[in-house]
Design a protein around this motif. Structure first.
Motif, PDB file in Angstrom:
ATOM      1  N   GLU A 477       5.859  -1.399   1.384  1.00  0.00           N
ATOM      2  CA  GLU A 477       5.515  -2.474   0.453  1.00  0.00           C
ATOM      3  C   GLU A 477       5.428  -3.734   1.376  1.00  0.00           C
ATOM      4  O   GLU A 477       6.704  -4.265   1.855  1.00  0.00           O
ATOM      5  N   PHE A 478       4.573  -4.287   1.610  1.00  0.00           N
ATOM      6  CA  PHE A 478       4.463  -5.570   2.376  1.00  0.00           C
ATOM      7  C   PHE A 478       4.333  -6.882   1.393  1.00  0.00           C
ATOM      8  O   PHE A 478       3.455  -6.906   0.262  1.00  0.00           O
ATOM      9  N   GLN A 479       5.244  -7.632   1.645  1.00  0.00           N
ATOM     10  CA  GLN A 479       5.207  -9.039   0.651  1.00  0.00           C
ATOM     11  C   GLN A 479       5.199 -10.024   1.669  1.00  0.00           C
ATOM     12  O   GLN A 479       5.884 -10.217   2.810  1.00  0.00           O
ATOM     13  N   GLY A 480       4.028 -10.912   1.399  1.00  0.00           N
ATOM     14  CA  GLY A 480       3.566 -11.926   2.375  1.00  0.00           C
ATOM     15  C   GLY A 480       2.179 -12.307   1.905  1.00  0.00           C
ATOM     16  O   GLY A 480       1.449 -12.158   0.822  1.00  0.00           O
ATOM     17  N   LEU A 504      -2.912  -3.763   1.395  1.00  0.00           N
ATOM     18  CA  LEU A 504      -1.819  -3.909   1.975  1.00  0.00           C
ATOM     19  C   LEU A 504      -1.092  -4.725   0.889  1.00  0.00           C
ATOM     20  O   LEU A 504       0.340  -4.725   0.824  1.00  0.00           O
ATOM     21  N   LEU A 505      -1.675  -5.785   0.387  1.00  0.00           N
ATOM     22  CA  LEU A 505      -0.867  -6.748  -0.688  1.00  0.00           C
ATOM     23  C   LEU A 505      -0.755  -6.191  -2.115  1.00  0.00           C
ATOM     24  O   LEU A 505       0.029  -6.565  -2.851  1.00  0.00           O
ATOM     25  N   GLY A 506      -1.076  -4.884  -2.193  1.00  0.00           N
ATOM     26  CA  GLY A 506      -1.687  -4.559  -3.639  1.00  0.00           C
ATOM     27  C   GLY A 506      -0.528  -3.486  -4.131  1.00  0.00           C
ATOM     28  O   GLY A 506      -0.494  -3.093  -5.219  1.00  0.00           O
ATOM     29  N   GLY A 507       0.513  -3.309  -3.287  1.00  0.00           N
ATOM     30  CA  GLY A 507       1.428  -2.297  -3.684  1.00  0.00           C
ATOM     31  C   GLY A 507       2.150  -1.415  -2.484  1.00  0.00           C
ATOM     32  O   GLY A 507       2.053  -1.841  -1.458  1.00  0.00           O
ATOM     33  N   MET A 508       2.526  -0.137  -2.955  1.00  0.00           N
ATOM     34  CA  MET A 508       3.114   0.752  -1.791  1.00  0.00           C
ATOM     35  C   MET A 508       1.884   1.285  -1.058  1.00  0.00           C
ATOM     36  O   MET A 508       0.985   2.072  -1.405  1.00  0.00           O
ATOM     37  N   VAL A 509       2.031   1.395   0.408  1.00  0.00           N
ATOM     38  CA  VAL A 509       1.264   2.206   1.270  1.00  0.00           C
ATOM     39  C   VAL A 509       2.012   3.348   1.744  1.00  0.00           C
ATOM     40  O   VAL A 509       3.081   3.075   2.225  1.00  0.00           O
ATOM     41  N   GLY A 510       1.423   4.543   1.604  1.00  0.00           N
ATOM     42  CA  GLY A 510       2.164   5.674   1.998  1.00  0.00           C
ATOM     43  C   GLY A 510       1.188   6.883   1.908  1.00  0.00           C
ATOM     44  O   GLY A 510      -0.038   6.628   1.657  1.00  0.00           O
ATOM     45  N   ASN A 511       1.652   8.144   2.150  1.00  0.00           N
ATOM     46  CA  ASN A 511       3.050   8.281   2.164  1.00  0.00           C
ATOM     47  C   ASN A 511       3.249   8.543   4.106  1.00  0.00           C
ATOM     48  O   ASN A 511       2.567   9.034   4.730  1.00  0.00           O
ATOM     49  N   LEU A 536      -4.016 -11.880  13.482  1.00  0.00           N
ATOM     50  CA  LEU A 536      -3.805 -10.771  12.297  1.00  0.00           C
ATOM     51  C   LEU A 536      -3.957 -11.727  10.761  1.00  0.00           C
ATOM     52  O   LEU A 536      -4.578 -10.667   9.855  1.00  0.00           O
ATOM     53  N   GLY A 537      -3.896 -12.754  10.747  1.00  0.00           N
ATOM     54  CA  GLY A 537      -3.873 -13.530   9.563  1.00  0.00           C
ATOM     55  C   GLY A 537      -2.730 -13.136   8.708  1.00  0.00           C
ATOM     56  O   GLY A 537      -3.373 -12.947   7.480  1.00  0.00           O
ATOM     57  N   VAL A 538      -1.814 -12.725   8.868  1.00  0.00           N
ATOM     58  CA  VAL A 538      -0.713 -12.306   8.072  1.00  0.00           C
ATOM     59  C   VAL A 538       0.824 -13.368   8.141  1.00  0.00           C
ATOM     60  O   VAL A 538       0.781 -13.836   9.351  1.00  0.00           O
ATOM     61  N   GLU A 539       1.218 -13.367   7.173  1.00  0.00           N
ATOM     62  CA  GLU A 539       2.809 -14.010   7.082  1.00  0.00           C
ATOM     63  C   GLU A 539       3.598 -13.119   6.339  1.00  0.00           C
ATOM     64  O   GLU A 539       3.218 -12.695   5.480  1.00  0.00           O
ATOM     65  N   VAL A 540       4.629 -12.830   7.253  1.00  0.00           N
ATOM     66  CA  VAL A 540       5.753 -11.964   6.495  1.00  0.00           C
ATOM     67  C   VAL A 540       6.662 -12.500   5.593  1.00  0.00           C
ATOM     68  O   VAL A 540       7.639 -13.501   6.096  1.00  0.00           O
ATOM     69  N   GLU A 541       6.936 -12.313   4.436  1.00  0.00           N
ATOM     70  CA  GLU A 541       8.205 -12.610   3.455  1.00  0.00           C
ATOM     71  C   GLU A 541       8.991 -11.638   3.727  1.00  0.00           C
ATOM     72  O   GLU A 541      10.307 -11.667   3.882  1.00  0.00           O
ATOM     73  N   GLN A 542       8.603 -10.231   3.534  1.00  0.00           N
ATOM     74  CA  GLN A 542       9.545  -9.236   3.505  1.00  0.00           C
ATOM     75  C   GLN A 542       8.974  -7.971   3.511  1.00  0.00           C
ATOM     76  O   GLN A 542       7.544  -7.815   3.029  1.00  0.00           O
ATOM     77  N   ILE A 543       9.236  -7.059   4.156  1.00  0.00           N
ATOM     78  CA  ILE A 543       8.832  -5.628   4.157  1.00  0.00           C
ATOM     79  C   ILE A 543       9.720  -4.430   3.852  1.00  0.00           C
ATOM     80  O   ILE A 543      10.969  -4.448   4.496  1.00  0.00           O
ATOM     81  N   VAL A 544       9.486  -3.921   2.667  1.00  0.00           N
ATOM     82  CA  VAL A 544      10.331  -2.804   2.162  1.00  0.00           C
ATOM     83  C   VAL A 544       9.779  -1.270   2.453  1.00  0.00           C
ATOM     84  O   VAL A 544       8.683  -1.307   2.416  1.00  0.00           O
TER      85      VAL A 544
END
Length: 547
Positions: A477-480, A504-511, A536-544
């Motif tokens: 789960e990518f938050q940012g 990527l921002l929409g929820g869980m990516v797996g499995n 990349l155009g990303v900023e990370v707040e948290q990755i779970v």
């Protein structure tokens, strides 16, 4: 002496060559000679009997406002009686260099090769009367050196106005001449390893057209990024720039022995020899240890002779390289961070520690090392050094005086290929890894918007390391923030998922499956970048990472 091997095997510690043979072969060239030589060399940084202190001396025509008529009068005196390609090539080899990049045409538009596009060239407009590039190309072939060509997209002779930023656009009339000259350069002088464009402000279509033309005539050539619009094969950094960031692209530092000029300057004040030599060897080490190629310039006099100070510097660098040849012959960068005491490169089952910095207390410490150590010596000597392990820290007792008087090098022999355990490895809490920005390492490159002044740092990769205690199925789960339309390449260990920014921002990516008892890298890059340096155009707040 004792060793405590880490509980986990660690991850491979090398950063190797690119998988593309064309690119890897260029990377392995490692170290080359840049030559700025032209009519400006005859002027030597002096006009009307006065030193011209503003700007680089190879651009003196602009800085002093010299007319074409006056510049051509200088060309009429350009006999270049001491220009000797055999001496130049032998010096490059003595310096440890593997290729030469020669200024075929600088901003003044004066061609240092025989061209049908203009008589404003060395074969027709000077008493030298010969094709200097042809003579140099022949000698490079004889002595086993690769040849690269510098070519300016700015051309004051063909109508460009003087611009201190050298950001002139390319009109259609000049584009025709540029292409004709490139066809000559790429057809008449054998195999060319590198095309080093410089300055100007072409459109995206013009940049792409130049790249296509160059690769059509020489498919194996490498083109630098100063063709602009992110269209080249490798990134040329700013003059004399050594990056402080981790650069995850193919790149080169162009360097001048005297940073204030590239072309010959008769009144140049030079640093004490020992200070300059130490600085340049350190710069070579820093560039190579970070994964770049180092292109070091000389500026011969107008008569073609090499400045003695520059010749002595190159020979002294070559003598150091002869004592420590791994810096250009096979050693590769590593994932170890830069240390206060210096830099690390790796061979096969060996590490090389280059002591470019300061250390106190008679010891230096290399962190992260998971591989067992067999022996440590001063490179190119039989002098063994005492050492000990403290978990993944390798502590080395250094002598008060090394046999190497410039930049000492330590050789660390390992039982196996180097493996590391980074200090930002994240342990799970009840089967969940919570990754903050502080636990993420970022790799960078540079991108541009069509000219020199628009270059800026980009982020091309982010990485975190997870310590797995047992095998389990996980999602990410990518938050940012992310670009919703980009395609992202998510890799956990050997497993890959391609998702859009929206996904990527929409929820869980797996499995994904986390293997047992391993350190598992998690990385995010662009899946299909428009160009290799794209942000990349990303900023990370948290990755779970978890169930």
């Amino acid at each position: 002496m004792s060793e405590k091997e880490s509980d986990m095997m660690g991850i491979p510690g090398k950063n190797g060559w690119r998988s593309d043979d064309r690119v890897a072969n260029w990377q392995k060239l490692a170290y080359g000679l840049f030559i700025h030589w032209g009519i400006y060399s005859k002027i030597g940084g002096v006009w009307d009997n006065q030193p011209v202190v503003e700007g680089y001396s190879e651009q003196i025509q602009m800085w002093q406002g010299i007319s074409k008529e006056d510049y051509l009068r200088v060309a009429k005196q350009f006999s270049a009686e001491k220009f000797d390609p055999q001496v130049i090539c032998q010096l490059a080899k003595d310096a440890g260099m593997k290729y030469i990049v020669f200024t075929t045409k600088h901003h003044d538009g004066f061609c240092m090769f025989d061209t049908k596009t203009t008589n404003y060239n060395i074969a027709e407009a000077t008493p030298f009367g010969k094709d200097a590039l042809s003579l140099l190309a022949d000698e490079c072939q004889k002595q086993g050196l690769k040849l690269g060509l510098y070519y300016s997209l700015v051309d004051w002779d063909q109508g460009h106005e003087f611009d201190k930023d050298n950001g002139n656009s390319i009109p259609a009339s000049l584009e025709v001449i540029i292409k004709e000259q490139l066809k000559e350069l790429l057809s008449n002088y054998g195999s060319i390893v590198e095309l080093w464009f410089d300055m100007g402000a072409p459109t995206l279509d013009q940049s792409n057209a130049l790249v296509s033309l160059v690769h059509e005539y020489q498919p194996e050539i490498m083109i630098n990024s100063r063709v602009w619009n992110n269209a080249g094969d490798f990134r040329t950094l700013s003059d004399n720039e050594i990056p402080t960031e981790d650069i995850d692209t193919v790149w080169q530092t162009p360097a001048s022995i005297n940073h204030s000029t590239w072309g010959y300057r008769s009144w140049q004040q030079r640093d004490a020899f020992s200070i300059k030599l130490n600085m340049l060897i350190q710069d070579l080490v820093k560039v190579r240890a970070k994964g770049g190629n180092y292109l070091l310039n000389i500026g011969p006099r107008g008569d073609g002779s090499i400045v003695e100070y520059e010749e002595d510097i190159l020979r002294a660098i070559g003598a150091w390289i002869k004592r420590h040849p791994g810096i250009i012959n096979g050693n590769v960068p590593t994932k170890f961070p830069v240390q206060s005491w210096g830099h690390v490169m790796a061979g096969k089952n060996e590490l090389y520690l280059y002591l470019t910095g300061k250390f106190a207390g008679g010891t230096i410490t290399l962190p992260w090392l998971a591989s067992p150590v067999l022996e440590i010596t001063e490179d190119n000597t039989s002098q063994e050094l005492k050492w000990e392990r403290n978990s993944n820290d390798l502590i080395i007792y250094v002598p008060k005086q090394f046999q190497e008087s410039i930049v000492p090098v330590l050789n660390v022999k390992l039982r196996e290929e180097v493996r590391i355990i980074p200090d930002n490895v994240i342990a799970p809490q009840e089967g969940i890894w919570t990754i903050s920005p502080d636990n993420v390492s970022f790799a960078h490159s540079y991108c541009d918007e069509g000219n020199y002044t628009s270059m800026k740092l980009s982020t091309v990769k982010l990485t975190a390391f997870l310590a797995a205690e047992y095998e389990q199925e996980v999602s990410i789960e990518f938050q940012g923030t992310a670009n919703l339309e980009y395609q992202y390449h998510i890799q956990l260990g050997e497993q890959v998922k391609i998702v859009t920014g929206r996904e990527l921002l929409g929820g869980m990516v797996g499995n994904f499956t986390v293997p047992a008892f391993e350190i598992v890298p998690l990385s995010i890059t662009l899946a299909d970048p428009v160009y290799s340096d794209q942000d990349l155009g990303v900023e990370v707040e948290q990755i779970v990472v978890g169930m």
